[in-house]
Design a protein around this motif. Sequence first.
Motif, mmCIF file in Angstrom:
data_model
loop_
_atom_site.group_PDB
_atom_site.id
_atom_site.type_symbol
_atom_site.label_atom_id
_atom_site.label_comp_id
_atom_site.label_asym_id
_atom_site.label_seq_id
_atom_site.Cartn_x
_atom_site.Cartn_y
_atom_site.Cartn_z
ATOM 1 N N ASN A 1 0.828 -1.208 0.000
ATOM 2 C CA ASN A 1 0.000 0.000 0.000
ATOM 3 C C ASN A 1 0.864 1.261 0.000
ATOM 4 O OD1 ASN A 1 -2.435 -1.439 0.030
ATOM 5 N ND2 ASN A 1 -2.398 -1.594 2.253
ATOM 6 N N MET A 2 1.921 1.264 0.823
ATOM 7 C CA MET A 2 2.810 2.423 0.854
ATOM 8 C C MET A 2 3.507 2.607 -0.486
ATOM 9 S SD MET A 2 6.067 3.259 3.364
ATOM 10 C CE MET A 2 5.068 3.172 4.855
ATOM 11 N N ALA A 3 3.963 1.507 -1.060
ATOM 12 C CA ALA A 3 4.637 1.584 -2.358
ATOM 13 C C ALA A 3 3.689 2.119 -3.425
ATOM 14 C CB ALA A 3 5.175 0.213 -2.756
ATOM 15 N N ALA A 4 2.424 1.713 -3.359
ATOM 16 C CA ALA A 4 1.439 2.212 -4.328
ATOM 17 C C ALA A 4 1.298 3.726 -4.228
ATOM 18 C CB ALA A 4 0.091 1.532 -4.105
ATOM 19 N N SER A 5 1.422 4.257 -3.013
ATOM 20 C CA SER A 5 1.331 5.711 -2.853
ATOM 21 C C SER A 5 2.501 6.404 -3.542
ATOM 22 C CB SER A 5 1.284 6.085 -1.367
ATOM 23 O OG SER A 5 2.523 5.838 -0.731
ATOM 24 N N GLY B 1 1.588 6.819 -6.973
ATOM 25 C CA GLY B 1 0.503 7.765 -7.196
ATOM 26 C C GLY B 1 -0.824 7.105 -7.483
ATOM 27 N N CYS B 2 -1.031 5.899 -6.931
ATOM 28 C CA CYS B 2 -2.294 5.205 -7.159
ATOM 29 C C CYS B 2 -2.658 4.371 -5.936
ATOM 30 C CB CYS B 2 -2.215 4.313 -8.398
ATOM 31 S SG CYS B 2 -1.113 2.892 -8.201
ATOM 32 N N GLU B 3 -3.821 3.747 -5.975
ATOM 33 C CA GLU B 3 -4.246 2.823 -4.930
ATOM 34 C C GLU B 3 -3.854 1.408 -5.334
ATOM 35 O OE1 GLU B 3 -5.591 3.645 -2.099
ATOM 36 O OE2 GLU B 3 -5.772 5.790 -2.559
ATOM 37 N N ARG B 4 -3.501 0.593 -4.331
ATOM 38 C CA ARG B 4 -3.070 -0.765 -4.644
ATOM 39 C C ARG B 4 -4.167 -1.550 -5.364
ATOM 40 N NH1 ARG B 4 -1.519 -5.771 -0.543
ATOM 41 N NH2 ARG B 4 -0.967 -7.239 -2.191
ATOM 42 N N ASN B 5 -5.435 -1.310 -5.002
ATOM 43 C CA ASN B 5 -6.517 -2.091 -5.603
ATOM 44 C C ASN B 5 -6.686 -1.810 -7.097
ATOM 45 O OD1 ASN B 5 -7.736 0.416 -5.574
ATOM 46 N ND2 ASN B 5 -9.195 -0.079 -3.962
ATOM 47 N N LEU B 6 -5.984 -0.786 -7.591
ATOM 48 C CA LEU B 6 -6.030 -0.509 -9.026
ATOM 49 C C LEU B 6 -5.042 -1.380 -9.800
ATOM 50 C CD1 LEU B 6 -6.280 3.403 -9.021
ATOM 51 C CD2 LEU B 6 -8.126 1.742 -9.289
ATOM 52 N N ALA C 1 9.478 1.644 -6.410
ATOM 53 C CA ALA C 1 8.506 2.123 -5.429
ATOM 54 C C ALA C 1 8.527 1.264 -4.165
ATOM 55 C CB ALA C 1 7.105 2.125 -6.045
ATOM 56 N N LEU C 2 8.618 -0.041 -4.325
ATOM 57 C CA LEU C 2 8.679 -0.942 -3.172
ATOM 58 C C LEU C 2 9.951 -0.711 -2.360
ATOM 59 C CD1 LEU C 2 7.377 -4.098 -5.020
ATOM 60 C CD2 LEU C 2 6.298 -3.148 -2.966
ATOM 61 N N ALA C 3 11.064 -0.440 -3.053
ATOM 62 C CA ALA C 3 12.320 -0.167 -2.356
ATOM 63 C C ALA C 3 12.242 1.153 -1.600
ATOM 64 C CB ALA C 3 13.479 -0.141 -3.350
#
Length: 238
Positions: free
Chosen positions: A21-25, A28-33, A135-137
């Motif tokens: 979820n943090m990486a998705a931010s 610039g999007c939501e993880r569920n996308l 993003a995950l890193a």
Amino acid sequence: MEKTKIVWIEKKEYKTLINFNMAASFLGCERNLLTGDMAEDYREAADLLIANICPRYMFQMIQLSRGQKDELFGSFPLEKFFSKEKILLTGNSIREHLGKEEIAVAGCLTLGEGADLVIAQLEQESMLKAIFADALANAAVELLRAELERDAARTFNREVGWLFGIGYGDLPLSLQKDFLEAMGAQEIGLTATKKMILCPSKSVTGFLNVRKKDGAGCNGKCSICPERERCHVFKSED
């Protein structure tokens, strides 16, 4: 002064640094996308990072002193050879962050070169996966930073703020070399290029402000503090 504390995260804990979820931010999007093939690529990038990173951090208490012209100096424990007794901390941002306290915590952290290698590898295979890994890193760095902050608070039995990175605000990147030398950061494999860029790149160096338990030593209205919306001092002054 307390000696430097060095922590190598155990491999079984690597997964705790992966936060989708943090990486998705950061994306610039939501993880569920992120569904279907994208979700699979996202998970694959995470697995590669978990298999290749080697997160670690170090920190130590430093003494702060002020010159006649309101110059701020950080004095590091001389555990190792270091050519300067004090480091001049220039700029208004770091003075605002550290406040009027006489001590601070100097810290640095890294995910290790494995994160850079994974991202570079994926750039040759799939730019989307490389973007996911990056993003995950970045999220993993933030989680490792939070662990360093918690550990420093436990170790010194004090309330500490957040790690203000070298290069933030008007604290110059040119400080990087002296900081790394003073910390003995080579022990965790952290160096900098001639342009003061950290190697490995998924790393942070900087200073944590030490605060009094009642918050009296905290700059509650500090516009650069990411914790200001949750800070009881900041809210009490509104």
